[in-house]
Scaffold this motif. Structure first.
Motif, PDB file in Angstrom:
ATOM      1  N   UNK A 199      17.966 -34.997  23.190  1.00 29.25           N
ATOM      2  CA  UNK A 199      17.512 -33.722  23.764  1.00 29.25           C
ATOM      3  C   UNK A 199      17.805 -32.519  22.868  1.00 29.25           C
ATOM      4  N   UNK A 200      18.462 -32.725  21.718  1.00 28.45           N
ATOM      5  CA  UNK A 200      18.868 -31.571  20.904  1.00 28.45           C
ATOM      6  C   UNK A 200      17.693 -30.875  20.218  1.00 28.45           C
ATOM      7  N   UNK A 201      16.898 -31.628  19.470  1.00 25.77           N
ATOM      8  CA  UNK A 201      15.825 -30.981  18.702  1.00 25.77           C
ATOM      9  C   UNK A 201      14.760 -30.343  19.617  1.00 25.77           C
ATOM     10  N   UNK A 202      14.328 -31.028  20.703  1.00 26.65           N
ATOM     11  CA  UNK A 202      13.369 -30.356  21.587  1.00 26.65           C
ATOM     12  C   UNK A 202      13.897 -29.039  22.161  1.00 26.65           C
ATOM     13  N   UNK A 203      15.178 -29.039  22.511  1.00 30.06           N
ATOM     14  CA  UNK A 203      15.756 -27.810  23.066  1.00 30.06           C
ATOM     15  C   UNK A 203      15.818 -26.689  22.030  1.00 30.06           C
ATOM     16  N   UNK A 204      16.154 -27.072  20.794  1.00 26.08           N
ATOM     17  CA  UNK A 204      16.213 -26.060  19.732  1.00 26.08           C
ATOM     18  C   UNK A 204      14.823 -25.483  19.486  1.00 26.08           C
TER      19      UNK A 204
END
Ligand code: BG6
Length: 469
Positions: free
Chosen positions: A260-265
Protein backbone atom coordinates in the motif's frame (compact mmCIF):
# COMPACT_ATOMS: atom_id res chain seq x y z
CA UNK A 1 8.96 -7.55 37.24
CA UNK A 2 11.81 -9.97 37.56
CA UNK A 3 13.63 -12.35 35.25
CA UNK A 4 16.91 -12.77 33.43
CA UNK A 5 18.11 -12.75 29.85
CA UNK A 6 19.70 -15.81 28.28
CA UNK A 7 23.41 -16.51 28.56
CA UNK A 8 25.39 -14.91 25.73
CA UNK A 9 23.24 -11.77 25.69
CA UNK A 10 25.19 -8.72 24.52
CA UNK A 11 25.23 -5.88 27.04
CA UNK A 12 26.79 -2.59 26.09
CA UNK A 13 26.50 1.03 25.13
CA UNK A 14 26.44 2.86 21.81
CA UNK A 15 28.07 5.88 20.21
CA UNK A 16 28.66 7.36 16.75
CA UNK A 17 31.80 8.72 15.07
CA UNK A 18 30.80 12.36 14.64
CA UNK A 19 29.30 12.52 18.11
CA UNK A 20 32.24 11.11 20.09
CA UNK A 21 35.46 10.87 18.05
CA UNK A 22 36.63 14.43 17.51
CA UNK A 23 39.94 14.61 15.60
CA UNK A 24 37.85 15.97 12.75
CA UNK A 25 40.87 16.87 10.59
CA UNK A 26 43.46 14.49 12.04
CA UNK A 27 44.95 11.29 10.68
CA UNK A 28 44.22 12.14 7.06
CA UNK A 29 40.46 12.37 7.58
CA UNK A 30 38.45 14.18 4.89
CA UNK A 31 35.64 16.67 5.47
CA UNK A 32 32.15 15.30 6.14
CA UNK A 33 28.79 16.99 5.62
CA UNK A 34 28.58 17.55 9.39
CA UNK A 35 32.03 19.18 9.48
CA UNK A 36 30.87 21.38 6.64
CA UNK A 37 27.55 22.25 8.29
CA UNK A 38 28.97 22.83 11.78
CA UNK A 39 31.68 25.12 10.44
CA UNK A 40 29.23 27.09 8.31
CA UNK A 41 26.71 29.89 8.78
CA UNK A 42 23.67 27.59 9.17
CA UNK A 43 25.01 26.26 12.47
CA UNK A 44 23.34 28.99 14.50
CA UNK A 45 24.05 27.41 17.89
CA UNK A 46 27.74 27.14 17.09
CA UNK A 47 28.42 23.69 18.57
CA UNK A 48 30.63 21.32 16.60
CA UNK A 49 31.94 17.76 16.88
CA UNK A 50 35.53 18.93 16.25
CA UNK A 51 36.68 17.54 19.59
CA UNK A 52 33.49 15.97 20.97
CA UNK A 53 34.41 13.37 23.63
CA UNK A 54 37.82 12.89 21.99
CA UNK A 55 37.33 9.14 21.57
CA UNK A 56 39.92 9.46 18.78
CA UNK A 57 42.66 9.90 21.38
CA UNK A 58 41.05 8.31 24.43
CA UNK A 59 39.49 5.11 23.13
CA UNK A 60 41.76 2.95 25.27
CA UNK A 61 40.57 4.59 28.47
CA UNK A 62 36.93 4.39 27.32
CA UNK A 63 37.10 0.73 26.34
CA UNK A 64 38.81 -0.14 29.62
CA UNK A 65 35.93 1.60 31.45
CA UNK A 66 33.45 -0.49 29.50
CA UNK A 67 35.15 -3.68 30.54
CA UNK A 68 35.19 -2.55 34.17
CA UNK A 69 31.52 -1.73 33.83
CA UNK A 70 30.73 -5.37 32.96
CA UNK A 71 29.99 -4.71 29.26
CA UNK A 72 30.71 -7.36 26.63
CA UNK A 73 29.94 -5.26 23.54
CA UNK A 74 30.31 -1.74 22.12
CA UNK A 75 28.41 -0.17 19.25
CA UNK A 76 30.34 2.54 17.43
CA UNK A 77 30.42 3.88 13.90
CA UNK A 78 33.11 4.32 11.29
CA UNK A 79 33.59 7.74 9.78
CA UNK A 80 33.33 7.37 5.99
CA UNK A 81 35.83 10.20 5.39
CA UNK A 82 38.41 8.68 7.73
CA UNK A 83 38.50 5.65 5.42
CA UNK A 84 37.97 7.43 2.08
CA UNK A 85 38.94 11.07 2.59
CA UNK A 86 38.09 12.27 -0.92
CA UNK A 87 36.33 11.49 -4.15
CA UNK A 88 39.32 9.59 -5.61
CA UNK A 89 38.37 6.49 -3.62
CA UNK A 90 41.94 6.13 -2.35
CA UNK A 91 42.00 4.40 1.04
CA UNK A 92 43.50 6.33 3.97
CA UNK A 93 45.85 3.89 5.79
CA UNK A 94 45.85 6.01 8.98
CA UNK A 95 42.08 5.82 9.18
CA UNK A 96 42.12 2.05 8.73
CA UNK A 97 44.88 1.76 11.34
CA UNK A 98 42.84 3.79 13.85
CA UNK A 99 39.84 1.48 13.63
CA UNK A 100 42.10 -1.60 13.64
CA UNK A 101 43.49 -0.34 16.95
CA UNK A 102 40.01 0.24 18.34
CA UNK A 103 39.03 -3.30 17.31
CA UNK A 104 42.18 -4.74 18.89
CA UNK A 105 41.44 -2.90 22.11
CA UNK A 106 37.89 -4.29 22.06
CA UNK A 107 39.19 -7.83 21.50
CA UNK A 108 41.68 -7.59 24.33
CA UNK A 109 38.97 -6.38 26.70
CA UNK A 110 36.36 -8.99 25.79
CA UNK A 111 34.18 -6.44 23.97
CA UNK A 112 32.30 -7.58 20.84
CA UNK A 113 32.26 -4.73 18.31
CA UNK A 114 28.98 -3.84 16.62
CA UNK A 115 29.98 -1.38 13.91
CA UNK A 116 27.81 1.03 11.95
CA UNK A 117 29.04 2.14 8.54
CA UNK A 118 26.88 5.23 8.23
CA UNK A 119 25.66 7.21 11.23
CA UNK A 120 24.65 10.47 9.50
CA UNK A 121 28.13 11.66 8.34
CA UNK A 122 28.65 11.43 4.59
CA UNK A 123 31.53 13.00 2.62
CA UNK A 124 31.22 16.74 2.03
CA UNK A 125 32.03 16.29 -1.68
CA UNK A 126 29.08 13.90 -2.00
CA UNK A 127 26.81 16.31 -0.13
CA UNK A 128 27.84 18.99 -2.64
CA UNK A 129 26.61 16.70 -5.42
CA UNK A 130 23.19 16.37 -3.81
CA UNK A 131 24.05 13.83 -1.10
CA UNK A 132 21.38 11.25 -0.33
CA UNK A 133 19.10 12.75 -2.98
CA UNK A 134 21.49 12.00 -5.83
CA UNK A 135 20.86 8.54 -7.36
CA UNK A 136 24.67 7.96 -7.32
CA UNK A 137 24.47 7.90 -3.52
CA UNK A 138 23.72 4.18 -3.27
CA UNK A 139 26.67 3.22 -5.51
CA UNK A 140 29.08 5.50 -3.66
CA UNK A 141 27.91 4.08 -0.34
CA UNK A 142 28.32 0.50 -1.59
CA UNK A 143 31.87 1.29 -2.79
CA UNK A 144 32.78 2.61 0.67
CA UNK A 145 31.18 -0.40 2.39
CA UNK A 146 33.09 -2.78 0.13
CA UNK A 147 36.36 -1.16 1.28
CA UNK A 148 35.34 -1.53 4.94
CA UNK A 149 34.30 -5.18 4.50
CA UNK A 150 37.59 -5.94 2.73
CA UNK A 151 39.74 -4.11 5.26
CA UNK A 152 38.11 -5.43 8.43
CA UNK A 153 36.44 -8.68 7.34
CA UNK A 154 35.61 -10.97 10.24
CA UNK A 155 37.34 -8.70 12.75
CA UNK A 156 33.91 -7.09 12.95
CA UNK A 157 31.29 -9.73 13.80
CA UNK A 158 28.29 -7.40 13.55
CA UNK A 159 28.07 -4.85 10.76
CA UNK A 160 25.29 -2.27 10.56
CA UNK A 161 24.90 -0.60 7.18
CA UNK A 162 22.89 2.52 8.07
CA UNK A 163 21.67 4.13 11.28
CA UNK A 164 18.08 5.42 11.37
CA UNK A 165 17.75 6.22 7.67
CA UNK A 166 14.28 7.71 7.96
CA UNK A 167 14.92 9.82 11.07
CA UNK A 168 17.98 11.24 9.36
CA UNK A 169 15.97 11.90 6.19
CA UNK A 170 13.12 13.61 8.09
CA UNK A 171 15.56 15.93 9.87
CA UNK A 172 17.60 16.66 6.73
CA UNK A 173 14.80 17.01 4.15
CA UNK A 174 11.65 17.86 6.12
CA UNK A 175 12.51 19.81 9.25
CA UNK A 176 15.73 20.98 7.64
CA UNK A 177 17.62 21.15 10.94
CA UNK A 178 20.26 18.63 9.75
CA UNK A 179 22.38 19.27 6.66
CA UNK A 180 21.58 19.96 3.84
CA UNK A 181 18.76 21.87 5.61
CA UNK A 182 16.04 21.35 3.05
CA UNK A 183 12.26 21.14 3.27
CA UNK A 184 10.94 19.24 0.27
CA UNK A 185 8.54 16.30 0.55
CA UNK A 186 9.24 14.99 -2.97
CA UNK A 187 13.01 14.96 -2.28
CA UNK A 188 12.41 13.39 1.12
CA UNK A 189 10.63 10.41 -0.43
CA UNK A 190 13.38 9.96 -3.00
CA UNK A 191 16.02 10.10 -0.22
CA UNK A 192 14.22 7.43 1.81
CA UNK A 193 14.07 5.25 -1.30
CA UNK A 194 17.76 5.84 -2.11
CA UNK A 195 18.69 4.79 1.42
CA UNK A 196 16.73 1.54 1.08
CA UNK A 197 18.58 0.85 -2.18
CA UNK A 198 21.91 1.81 -0.58
CA UNK A 199 21.34 -0.69 2.23
CA UNK A 200 20.65 -3.48 -0.27
CA UNK A 201 23.68 -2.61 -2.43
CA UNK A 202 25.93 -2.63 0.65
CA UNK A 203 24.58 -6.06 1.62
CA UNK A 204 25.26 -7.30 -1.91
CA UNK A 205 28.94 -6.34 -1.43
CA UNK A 206 28.97 -7.99 1.98
CA UNK A 207 27.61 -11.30 0.65
CA UNK A 208 30.26 -11.45 -2.09
CA UNK A 209 32.98 -11.88 0.54
CA UNK A 210 31.43 -14.88 2.32
CA UNK A 211 32.32 -13.56 5.75
CA UNK A 212 31.24 -15.31 8.95
CA UNK A 213 30.11 -11.90 10.28
CA UNK A 214 26.49 -10.79 10.14
CA UNK A 215 25.01 -7.68 8.60
CA UNK A 216 22.01 -5.66 9.71
CA UNK A 217 20.41 -2.25 9.60
CA UNK A 218 19.48 0.03 12.50
CA UNK A 219 16.01 1.48 12.47
CA UNK A 220 14.12 3.39 15.10
CA UNK A 221 10.77 1.70 15.36
CA UNK A 222 8.47 3.98 17.20
CA UNK A 223 5.65 1.51 17.70
CA UNK A 224 2.66 3.34 16.33
CA UNK A 225 -0.28 3.45 18.74
CA UNK A 226 -3.68 5.13 18.95
CA UNK A 227 -5.74 6.35 21.87
CA UNK A 228 -9.13 5.60 20.26
CA UNK A 229 -10.13 2.41 18.50
CA UNK A 230 -12.19 3.69 15.54
CA UNK A 231 -11.84 2.88 11.81
CA UNK A 232 -10.38 6.37 11.19
CA UNK A 233 -7.80 5.95 13.96
CA UNK A 234 -6.87 2.50 12.66
CA UNK A 235 -6.26 3.95 9.17
CA UNK A 236 -4.07 6.66 10.72
CA UNK A 237 -2.21 3.95 12.63
CA UNK A 238 -1.45 1.96 9.47
CA UNK A 239 -0.31 5.09 7.65
CA UNK A 240 1.81 6.12 10.62
CA UNK A 241 3.39 2.67 10.62
CA UNK A 242 4.14 2.91 6.88
CA UNK A 243 5.68 6.33 7.28
CA UNK A 244 7.63 5.62 10.48
CA UNK A 245 8.65 2.01 10.02
CA UNK A 246 7.52 -0.27 7.27
CA UNK A 247 9.15 1.46 4.30
CA UNK A 248 12.49 0.61 5.91
CA UNK A 249 11.87 -2.67 7.72
CA UNK A 250 9.79 -4.43 5.01
CA UNK A 251 12.40 -4.06 2.24
CA UNK A 252 15.28 -4.75 4.65
CA UNK A 253 13.72 -7.94 6.05
CA UNK A 254 11.20 -9.13 3.44
CA UNK A 255 12.93 -7.75 0.35
CA UNK A 256 9.96 -5.66 -0.81
CA UNK A 257 8.14 -2.41 -0.11
CA UNK A 258 4.69 -2.65 1.52
CA UNK A 259 1.99 -3.01 -1.15
CA UNK A 260 0.00 0.00 0.00
CA UNK A 261 3.00 2.37 0.18
CA UNK A 262 3.52 3.43 -3.44
CA UNK A 263 -0.20 3.88 -4.26
CA UNK A 264 -0.61 6.06 -1.19
CA UNK A 265 2.43 8.15 -2.06
CA UNK A 266 1.14 8.64 -5.61
CA UNK A 267 -2.27 9.60 -4.26
CA UNK A 268 -0.45 12.26 -2.23
CA UNK A 269 1.09 13.72 -5.38
CA UNK A 270 4.56 12.16 -5.16
CA UNK A 271 6.24 11.46 -8.50
CA UNK A 272 7.67 7.94 -8.21
CA UNK A 273 9.46 7.85 -11.54
CA UNK A 274 12.77 7.35 -9.69
CA UNK A 275 11.71 3.80 -8.71
CA UNK A 276 13.63 1.38 -10.95
CA UNK A 277 12.87 -2.33 -11.47
CA UNK A 278 16.61 -3.14 -11.19
CA UNK A 279 16.69 -1.52 -7.72
CA UNK A 280 13.67 -3.56 -6.63
CA UNK A 281 15.48 -6.68 -7.80
CA UNK A 282 18.58 -5.83 -5.71
CA UNK A 283 16.33 -5.14 -2.71
CA UNK A 284 14.59 -8.50 -3.20
CA UNK A 285 17.88 -10.43 -3.13
CA UNK A 286 19.78 -8.62 -0.39
CA UNK A 287 18.11 -8.71 3.00
CA UNK A 288 19.55 -8.39 6.49
CA UNK A 289 20.68 -11.01 9.03
CA UNK A 290 19.58 -9.00 12.07
CA UNK A 291 17.61 -5.91 12.92
CA UNK A 292 18.97 -3.17 15.16
CA UNK A 293 16.27 -1.18 16.91
CA UNK A 294 16.82 2.19 18.49
CA UNK A 295 14.10 2.48 21.07
CA UNK A 296 13.31 5.74 22.81
CA UNK A 297 9.55 6.12 22.73
CA UNK A 298 6.38 5.18 20.87
CA UNK A 299 4.57 7.20 18.19
CA UNK A 300 1.04 8.16 19.12
CA UNK A 301 -1.05 9.13 16.11
CA UNK A 302 -4.54 10.32 15.24
CA UNK A 303 -6.37 10.97 11.94
CA UNK A 304 -5.01 13.88 9.90
CA UNK A 305 -6.72 17.16 10.74
CA UNK A 306 -4.74 20.02 9.22
CA UNK A 307 -1.33 21.39 8.35
CA UNK A 308 1.48 20.68 5.91
CA UNK A 309 3.73 17.62 6.06
CA UNK A 310 6.49 18.24 8.59
CA UNK A 311 8.45 16.87 11.52
CA UNK A 312 8.75 18.97 14.66
CA UNK A 313 11.70 17.94 16.82
CA UNK A 314 12.57 19.64 20.07
CA UNK A 315 16.16 20.84 19.85
CA UNK A 316 15.59 23.52 22.45
CA UNK A 317 14.99 21.49 25.58
CA UNK A 318 13.06 22.79 28.53
CA UNK A 319 12.55 26.12 26.77
CA UNK A 320 10.22 24.51 24.21
CA UNK A 321 6.95 23.14 25.44
CA UNK A 322 5.49 21.67 22.26
CA UNK A 323 5.60 17.88 21.92
CA UNK A 324 7.87 16.52 19.19
CA UNK A 325 5.86 14.98 16.41
CA UNK A 326 4.74 14.68 12.81
CA UNK A 327 2.09 15.86 10.45
CA UNK A 328 1.79 13.92 7.21
CA UNK A 329 -0.81 15.66 5.08
CA UNK A 330 -3.81 13.44 4.44
CA UNK A 331 -2.24 10.49 6.34
CA UNK A 332 -1.98 11.12 10.11
CA UNK A 333 -0.64 13.44 12.74
CA UNK A 334 0.91 13.09 16.17
CA UNK A 335 -1.39 12.65 19.15
CA UNK A 336 -0.53 13.35 22.79
CA UNK A 337 -1.39 11.39 25.91
CA UNK A 338 -1.62 14.05 28.63
CA UNK A 339 -1.21 11.42 31.34
CA UNK A 340 2.26 10.09 30.54
CA UNK A 341 5.53 11.71 31.69
CA UNK A 342 7.72 13.60 29.18
CA UNK A 343 11.42 14.44 29.38
CA UNK A 344 12.85 17.97 29.22
CA UNK A 345 12.88 17.71 25.40
CA UNK A 346 9.15 16.93 25.48
CA UNK A 347 9.64 13.28 24.51
CA UNK A 348 7.16 10.84 26.01
CA UNK A 349 8.60 8.33 28.49
CA UNK A 350 6.81 5.07 27.81
CA UNK A 351 8.85 2.00 28.90
CA UNK A 352 6.38 -0.60 27.62
CA UNK A 353 7.16 0.51 24.08
CA UNK A 354 10.18 -1.80 23.99
CA UNK A 355 7.93 -4.79 24.75
CA UNK A 356 5.28 -3.70 22.24
CA UNK A 357 7.97 -3.16 19.62
CA UNK A 358 9.59 -6.57 20.13
CA UNK A 359 6.20 -8.28 20.09
CA UNK A 360 5.32 -6.38 16.92
CA UNK A 361 8.52 -7.51 15.20
CA UNK A 362 7.82 -11.11 16.20
CA UNK A 363 4.31 -10.85 14.77
CA UNK A 364 5.37 -9.17 11.50
CA UNK A 365 8.79 -10.73 10.91
CA UNK A 366 9.02 -13.91 13.00
CA UNK A 367 12.31 -14.84 14.62
CA UNK A 368 14.70 -12.36 13.04
CA UNK A 369 17.39 -11.59 15.66
CA UNK A 370 16.94 -8.14 17.17
CA UNK A 371 19.39 -5.94 19.07
CA UNK A 372 18.20 -2.87 20.91
CA UNK A 373 20.96 -0.68 19.49
CA UNK A 374 20.05 2.49 21.41
CA UNK A 375 17.92 3.35 24.41
CA UNK A 376 18.58 6.24 26.71
CA UNK A 377 17.41 9.20 28.71
CA UNK A 378 18.57 12.78 28.14
CA UNK A 379 19.25 14.99 31.14
CA UNK A 380 20.84 18.31 32.01
CA UNK A 381 23.40 17.31 34.60
CA UNK A 382 26.58 18.22 36.42
CA UNK A 383 28.64 16.68 39.23
CA UNK A 384 27.63 17.44 42.83
CA UNK A 385 29.96 18.90 45.47
CA UNK A 386 31.63 15.47 45.84
CA UNK A 387 32.33 15.29 42.14
CA UNK A 388 29.69 12.56 41.64
CA UNK A 389 26.92 12.45 39.06
CA UNK A 390 23.84 10.94 40.68
CA UNK A 391 21.56 10.29 37.74
CA UNK A 392 18.81 8.41 39.56
CA UNK A 393 16.26 9.53 36.97
CA UNK A 394 18.27 7.81 34.21
CA UNK A 395 18.57 4.64 36.32
CA UNK A 396 14.80 4.59 36.75
CA UNK A 397 14.34 5.06 33.00
CA UNK A 398 16.79 2.32 31.96
CA UNK A 399 15.50 -0.10 34.59
CA UNK A 400 11.90 0.23 33.49
CA UNK A 401 12.74 -0.27 29.79
CA UNK A 402 15.00 -3.23 30.58
CA UNK A 403 12.34 -4.95 32.63
CA UNK A 404 10.02 -4.86 29.62
CA UNK A 405 12.83 -6.13 27.38
CA UNK A 406 13.49 -9.10 29.67
CA UNK A 407 9.77 -9.90 29.77
CA UNK A 408 9.69 -9.88 25.95
CA UNK A 409 12.66 -12.26 25.73
CA UNK A 410 11.11 -14.53 28.35
CA UNK A 411 7.95 -14.59 26.21
CA UNK A 412 9.83 -15.74 23.13
CA UNK A 413 11.13 -12.62 21.36
CA UNK A 414 14.51 -13.17 19.75
CA UNK A 415 16.21 -10.14 21.30
CA UNK A 416 19.94 -10.77 21.60
CA UNK A 417 21.48 -7.59 22.93
CA UNK A 418 20.97 -4.15 24.42
CA UNK A 419 22.97 -0.94 24.04
CA UNK A 420 22.33 2.05 26.27
CA UNK A 421 22.75 5.36 24.47
CA UNK A 422 25.34 6.62 25.08
CA UNK A 423 28.74 5.35 26.15
CA UNK A 424 30.07 8.72 27.30
CA UNK A 425 28.32 12.07 27.02
CA UNK A 426 28.76 13.27 23.46
CA UNK A 427 27.60 15.76 20.83
CA UNK A 428 23.82 15.71 20.48
CA UNK A 429 22.87 16.66 16.89
CA UNK A 430 21.86 20.35 16.88
CA UNK A 431 21.39 20.38 20.68
CA UNK A 432 25.12 20.48 21.42
CA UNK A 433 26.58 19.36 24.73
CA UNK A 434 24.04 20.28 27.41
CA UNK A 435 21.84 17.37 26.46
CA UNK A 436 23.58 14.44 28.09
CA UNK A 437 22.86 10.74 27.67
CA UNK A 438 26.13 9.06 28.74
CA UNK A 439 26.69 6.53 31.48
CA UNK A 440 30.08 8.24 31.76
CA UNK A 441 30.14 12.00 32.32
CA UNK A 442 32.51 14.14 30.25
CA UNK A 443 33.78 17.23 31.99
CA UNK A 444 34.10 19.52 28.98
CA UNK A 445 35.61 22.26 31.15
CA UNK A 446 38.37 20.11 32.65
CA UNK A 447 40.28 18.31 29.93
CA UNK A 448 37.37 16.03 29.04
CA UNK A 449 37.79 14.09 32.26
CA UNK A 450 35.71 10.90 32.41
CA UNK A 451 33.50 10.48 35.51
CA UNK A 452 31.42 7.28 35.60
CA UNK A 453 27.91 8.24 36.67
CA UNK A 454 25.81 6.39 39.24
CA UNK A 455 24.01 4.73 36.30
CA UNK A 456 27.33 3.22 35.11
CA UNK A 457 27.70 1.31 38.39
CA UNK A 458 24.01 0.49 38.49
CA UNK A 459 24.18 -0.95 34.93
CA UNK A 460 27.20 -3.11 35.87
CA UNK A 461 25.23 -4.67 38.76
CA UNK A 462 22.05 -5.01 36.71
CA UNK A 463 23.94 -6.95 34.03
CA UNK A 464 25.35 -9.31 36.65
CA UNK A 465 22.01 -9.88 38.33
CA UNK A 466 19.92 -10.28 35.18
CA UNK A 467 21.94 -12.65 32.99
CA UNK A 468 21.55 -16.43 33.26
CA UNK A 469 24.70 -18.26 34.34
C1 BG6 B 1 19.27 8.61 17.75
C2 BG6 B 1 20.58 8.74 17.03
O1 BG6 B 1 18.27 9.05 16.89
O2 BG6 B 1 19.06 9.39 18.87
C3 BG6 B 1 21.73 9.25 17.89
O3 BG6 B 1 20.94 7.53 16.42
C4 BG6 B 1 21.22 10.41 18.73
O4 BG6 B 1 22.79 9.61 17.07
C5 BG6 B 1 20.14 9.87 19.65
O5 BG6 B 1 22.18 11.10 19.42
C6 BG6 B 1 19.59 10.94 20.57
O6 BG6 B 1 19.18 12.03 19.81
P1 BG6 B 1 19.43 13.50 20.30
O7 BG6 B 1 18.99 14.37 19.19
O8 BG6 B 1 18.60 13.63 21.51
O9 BG6 B 1 20.90 13.58 20.60
Amino acid sequence: MDGKVKKGFLWGTASAAYQCEGGWNEGGKGESNWDQFCHGPKNVKGYTGDVAADFYHRYKEDIRLLKEGGHNTLRFSISWTRILPDQSGKVNPEGVAFYKDVLKECRENGITPNVTLLHYDIPAWLEDLGGYANPIFSDEFAKYCKVVFEQFGNEIPLYVTINESTHNAYCSYLTGNYPPNIHNVQTLVQVCYNLVVANAKAIREFRKLNLTSQVGIVHTTNTVQILKDTPEYRIAQRRGDLFKNKWVTDPAILGKFPEDLFPLLEESGIDLSFVKPEDLDIIAHNTIDFLGQNCYTRALVKPYESGETNYYPNNVGAGQKTIEGYTVKGWFQTDVDPNTPKNAWSREIYPKTVYDMLMGIKKDYGDIPVYITENGHALYEEPDENGEVNDDERIEFLKSYLEWLIKAQNEGCNVKGYYAWSTTDCYSWINGYQKRYGLIYIDYDHDLKRIPKKSYYWYRDFIKEHTED
